[in-house]
Motif scaffolding. Sequence first.
Motif, short mmCIF file in Angstrom:
data_model
loop_
_atom_site.label_atom_id
_atom_site.label_comp_id
_atom_site.label_asym_id
_atom_site.label_seq_id
_atom_site.Cartn_x
_atom_site.Cartn_y
_atom_site.Cartn_z
N ALA A 109 0.84 -1.21 0.00
CA ALA A 109 0.00 0.00 0.00
C ALA A 109 0.87 1.25 0.00
N LEU A 110 1.94 1.25 0.79
CA LEU A 110 2.84 2.40 0.82
C LEU A 110 3.51 2.60 -0.54
N ASN A 111 3.94 1.52 -1.15
CA ASN A 111 4.57 1.62 -2.47
C ASN A 111 3.58 2.12 -3.52
N LEU A 112 2.33 1.71 -3.40
CA LEU A 112 1.31 2.17 -4.35
C LEU A 112 1.10 3.68 -4.21
N LEU A 113 1.02 4.17 -2.98
CA LEU A 113 0.83 5.61 -2.79
C LEU A 113 2.05 6.39 -3.28
N ILE A 114 3.25 5.84 -3.06
CA ILE A 114 4.45 6.49 -3.60
C ILE A 114 4.38 6.58 -5.12
N MET A 115 3.95 5.48 -5.75
CA MET A 115 3.86 5.46 -7.21
C MET A 115 2.76 6.40 -7.70
N MET A 116 1.66 6.49 -6.97
CA MET A 116 0.58 7.38 -7.38
C MET A 116 1.00 8.84 -7.28
N LEU A 117 1.78 9.17 -6.26
CA LEU A 117 2.28 10.53 -6.17
C LEU A 117 3.26 10.83 -7.29
N GLN A 118 4.13 9.87 -7.56
CA GLN A 118 5.16 10.09 -8.58
C GLN A 118 4.56 10.26 -9.96
N HIS A 119 3.49 9.53 -10.25
CA HIS A 119 2.89 9.57 -11.59
C HIS A 119 1.52 10.23 -11.57
N ASN A 120 1.28 11.08 -10.58
CA ASN A 120 -0.05 11.69 -10.51
C ASN A 120 -0.26 12.65 -11.70
N PRO A 121 -1.49 12.70 -12.20
CA PRO A 121 -1.78 13.55 -13.37
C PRO A 121 -2.20 14.97 -13.00
N PHE A 122 -2.00 15.37 -11.74
CA PHE A 122 -2.53 16.65 -11.30
C PHE A 122 -1.49 17.75 -11.18
N GLY A 123 -0.22 17.40 -11.21
CA GLY A 123 0.79 18.45 -11.16
C GLY A 123 1.85 18.23 -10.11
N PRO A 124 2.89 19.05 -10.13
CA PRO A 124 4.01 18.89 -9.19
C PRO A 124 3.75 19.48 -7.82
N GLN A 125 2.59 20.13 -7.63
CA GLN A 125 2.31 20.81 -6.37
C GLN A 125 0.88 20.48 -5.98
N LEU A 126 0.73 19.78 -4.83
CA LEU A 126 -0.58 19.28 -4.44
C LEU A 126 -1.05 19.89 -3.11
N ARG A 127 -0.70 21.14 -2.88
CA ARG A 127 -1.15 21.79 -1.66
C ARG A 127 -2.65 22.06 -1.76
N ILE A 128 -3.37 21.75 -0.70
CA ILE A 128 -4.83 21.84 -0.73
C ILE A 128 -5.29 23.27 -0.98
N ALA A 129 -4.69 24.22 -0.31
CA ALA A 129 -5.11 25.62 -0.46
C ALA A 129 -4.93 26.10 -1.89
N SER A 130 -3.83 25.72 -2.51
CA SER A 130 -3.58 26.13 -3.89
C SER A 130 -4.61 25.53 -4.84
N PHE A 131 -4.93 24.24 -4.63
CA PHE A 131 -5.93 23.59 -5.47
C PHE A 131 -7.29 24.26 -5.30
N GLN A 132 -7.65 24.56 -4.08
CA GLN A 132 -8.95 25.17 -3.84
C GLN A 132 -9.05 26.53 -4.51
N ALA A 133 -7.98 27.32 -4.44
CA ALA A 133 -8.00 28.65 -5.06
C ALA A 133 -8.15 28.54 -6.56
N THR A 134 -7.36 27.65 -7.18
CA THR A 134 -7.44 27.48 -8.63
C THR A 134 -8.80 26.95 -9.05
N LEU A 135 -9.33 26.02 -8.27
CA LEU A 135 -10.64 25.44 -8.59
C LEU A 135 -11.73 26.50 -8.53
N GLU A 136 -11.69 27.36 -7.55
CA GLU A 136 -12.69 28.41 -7.44
C GLU A 136 -12.66 29.33 -8.66
N GLN A 137 -11.45 29.64 -9.12
CA GLN A 137 -11.33 30.52 -10.28
C GLN A 137 -11.93 29.88 -11.52
#
Length: 1337
Positions: free
Chosen positions: A438-466
């Motif tokens: 499970a830990l290795n899967l989460l590491i792989m999901m972060l490494q190959h995530n399709p959402f970007g190099p920065q996953l801070r919640i506040a930043s996502f929320q601001a961009t989403l609102e815009q």
Amino acid sequence: MALHFVFPPNLQALEKDEEQEDYQDNRLFVQNAIDVSKLRASELEEFVKGVSFDLSDKELYCIEDQDVFDRVYSSVRGFSSLTPSCKSILAESLRSNLSVLLPNVDSLVRVSQSQDDDETPLLDRVTSYRNAFKIYSFFLFHIILTEESSTGSNNNAKVTTSTRKKQPVNSWNWELQRARMLNLIANSLEINLSLLFGSADPDENYLSFIVKNAFSMFEKATLLKDSETKDAICHIIGACATKYHYTEQSSASIMHLIHKHDFVVVHMADTVAFAEKKYADGTLACSLIREIGRTNPKSYVKDTAGAENIGRFLVEIADRLPKLVSTNIGLLIPHFGGESYKIRNALVGVLGKLVAKAFKDIEGEVSSKSIRLQTKQAMLEILLERCRDISAYTRSRALQVWAELCEEHSVSIGLWNEVASVAAGRLEDKSAFVRKSALNLLIMMLQHNPFGPQLRIASFQATLEQYKKKLNALEPDKMAEGTSDGVPSDNDSSNGEVDNGNAEGVTNYQPENLADSLADTEQEIASKDSLVPDVGNLEQTKALVASLEAGLKFSKCISATMPTLLQLMASSSATDVENSILLLMRCRQFQIDGAEACLRKMLPLVFSQDKSIYEAVENAFITIYVRKSLVETAKNLLNLAIDSNVGDQAALEFIVGALVSKGDISSGVISALWDFFCFNVNGTTAEQCRGALAILCMAAKSSSAILGSHIQDIIDIGLGRWAKVEPLLARTACIAIQRLSNEDKKKLVLSNGSRIFSILESLITGLGLPDNIWYAAADKAIDAVYTIHPTPETLAADLVKKSLSSVFCGSRRDALHNDIVGGNSTALSTVQVSKLSRYLFVISHVAMNQLVYIESCVRKIQKQKSNKEKVDSEGTENAETQKDNNINAELGLAASEDAILDALAERAEKEIVCGSSSEKNLIGECAPFLSKLCRNFVLMQKYPVLQASAMLALCRFMIIDAKFCDENLQLLFTVVENAPSETVRSNCTIALGDLAVRFPNLLEPWTENMYARLKDPSVSVRKNAVLVLSHLILNDMMKVKGYINEMAIRVEDNDERISSLAKLFFHELSKKGSNPIYNLLPDILGKLSSQHLQKDSFFNIMQFLIGSIKKDKQMESLVEKLCNRFSGVTDVVQWENLSYCLAQLSFTEKGVKRLIESFKTYEHALSEDSVIDHFRNIINKSKKFAKPELKVCIEEFEEKLNKFHNERKEQEVTAKNAELHRQKVEAFVTNANDGEESAESEVAEGVTDGEVANTSSEEEPETSNDEPRRELVEPVEPSGASSEVTEQEEDTEVQSSRVERKAASRSRATRSHVKDLKTPLPAITQRIIRSRRKVEQ
């Protein structure tokens, strides 16, 4: 007519049998065989060359000539006895003839087309070619098999032949020759054999011979290592099975080999894939899948090796032929319901391969595309479902497959969060390897995530609102366009998923390596522009919003795992810790909320005894904090020092020292730290200055020369004006002074001795620092005095005097002293309380340092003495000195020197606190005052800070002097039990541990009181008590007394930290000797049973303790001990507890027998349902490992238990009913006695009314004699008490309008009831009955 060659079962079958001549005349047999093994070498070589010459000089089909055939047969039969050169000549001749023969078969086709008139010569020629083809193939195959068998036998003698000289240069290369021969046979299957054999398929004998021998070669692992040979064999089997429809027999052989040998799995998959690719026919693969699919799943449970091989084969086939397997996957899905986890593992791997490869190029009609997408979706759902499989191996494999799919970008955004949620849930799995996956899967999901190099919640929320605002602005325009066109718009997604292509509109950031990508990511992440880029039309904006929402959900999911990751870092499994650290590093790289704080928690893990855990922490520390620019590294380290607590600072000091010694923290980083300390870097704060000096002090532990070059800066900055700005800076500077090398200390004393001691003195005795910082600074300052001062006791005396004068100053000194001792709580002001607390701290800390100083002086003298003796033993002294030493040794003078040294040391230690009565010392004068002060509980309760300081000083004095300790032990335990301040109780608890180490005999009678601290209401006190007792017991400083049950209760403490510490204690205790827990368990069980714990808590504690016992002998002995404890126990709760503990044991055959033999000890407890349930659990567990003989005994034991349980239950019910009946009788009699007076007065009147009542029974049936009798008699059988019946009747009498008549009826009912009970009646009752009878008469 030409003779026909028929494939024989073996080579010897070619020799003609006289008994079977009648039907063998038309077949080619050997007529004149020659035994070549009897020929001389020259004759043998001439014979083989003659055969070779005939084969090359004559026609290709000359092999069917009887003479040539006989000689070739003789050579092949004796092939093993031929020389290497003869072997090469013969094999090459046969191989070359067959290679020339094959192209001529095609020429037969052309000849047959041109010579339609006369077919007889053509038929004869075809027959000759067929015979030659079969003979060449047969002899070549036999040569291969013969040579392989001889090679295999020679391999066993490799050790003995390894020292022989090398083979001659002209010896043949068998591996090369074998590959050429097998390739030729494989190519022979590609020609037009239908003309040779007269049908589409060759004859059965030929195919069976070829296939049988090809499969026999697959059983030799060494042969398959040669790639050319292996490819040729795969070619042969693939051609026979596919081109010549030998599928059924080939499938059976493949299945047999896969079950038998694990090394053939990959090669068989290559064979099947070759057949499909070469002939565009998947018949063989489909046949194998069908065969596997229709196998009973239960058969794989027993054949575990076969199941594993079959599983591997399925995965290999799916990897090579994904589309073909995807069309036949329905045959395999039912095996998900089988019991074999290995097959389920394989099927999970198969689905992973299919999802990744079978659906990449989806083309064709819309309907077929939709079906394939539905198939893929169904496979993904099965993979998600398998993450919750009953088997941990399958759960782990499913998570691994998801990690592979993420790496290959085969998981859509719509499914991404569902997978992440499942993986996050599996972090709490009970199996370590599932958590790892499970830990290795989460590491792989972060490494190959399709959402970007920065996953801070506040930043996502601001961009989403815009983008949501932009979407809302676009939607009205689109709706207006749709309405104007008269066609409603349909923008909803059909399946709720967002295609991966749309995700690229956000970003697709996939770093390759963690260490390399950290720096790149941090450089690329910058503040986003406030302007929202135009992404296009409404559809694209919707897709982008959906992608941002998915990214936000993913970020929240990962952030929510931080508490779990903290728990995993404290796991006993090294893989949990290592992979948790890797995941946290990846989270920090992508700026997941909470990752940075969690990574700080890993620092204490540097003290782990597991090397892999330490290396993981060290690598993570280097990657995160050290592998930067020099200034950035220095800043990271000093920030760590500033923000760390005491525990983290110890860990940081350890790892910094290790990295300095290794060179990972370079001299450049050290220079940058000095720049921060000296304020050479712009914007440096006093706090950063302190942090830099703290790191330098840590580094100085490995390299003391680091501080030597900046001694003056340490004094000027650390102890100068900046110390007032940052008070803790002075404490850090004192630590730096202590870390100086011996040479630097001497230089400091010589150059700035008076100044530095003056500064330290003012720091200790002055009031410049607030209380919360002064204690820490004064602690290190006094340590520094004793470290660098040549005669520290002189300066320490001045410190004590100045501190004393600050409290008791002027003419009021003696009066104030007497007031405090006398208990006058109004004598002290707040200022004096603070000064008195400081004075007590100074004097007690000076006393402790004086003790350490005396011990260091003794060690120094002993070291000098040992060095002198070492030099003397090396012969550097003259003979006279040596003679004197020998005389001293004989007289015992050398031993007396050690005794004198010890006596002096002991006297010096005693004089610190007590001293002699004639000589009053400075610290000794304070001891009686301190003792009286601590006994002034009114004053102590009024000033808690003073009590903390006073008790700390008292404990230090007690540690120094045994006499003072003995006098004040009662006081110490009184305070530790009754002090209102938990800080005081906690400090005293820690001091008790030190006292137990120094004076174990004095503390032994107080052992129970020390264990009592485990029940303190304060969490900190209980935690310290667990730590202290753990340290004393595990280091053999305290015997495990009969109070260990109190420590066991802490396993279920409400505070998780205390519970973990208690579990750790018992885990370490179980490693000592023969596991003391085994001996303690019965006593713990008995005491816990009598403490009325909650059932769940008791069960959890005992389950944990029993789990630490691993030896079978101890388990067997515990069975007997626990059974014996049933004797004499009548408490049902204890029965249940004992039976539960028995059920938790790991039973062996001997253990079960002991349980059966001890039946008499616990038979009386079997009536309880809970007890019998625990015994049934034991029986169920025992049946799983029991042999047939033992199983019979267990079944008989089970019947005996059930029978005894049922009998006991019946006896209990009978006894209960009898007791109930007795109670009712007694109650009735008591009621009768109570009512005798009223009964006598009512008898006369009741008779007349009774007669009237009898005459009017039809009109008033409720007053008949039968009705009251039922009212009294019927309730006896259920459970009602007679008293209740009586009360009910009395109420009825009150409500009745005819009291007299009711009383008469009641008396008659009483009479009839007494008759039924047949019990002796009281005299009053008898008189009532007699009087009533007279009236009736």
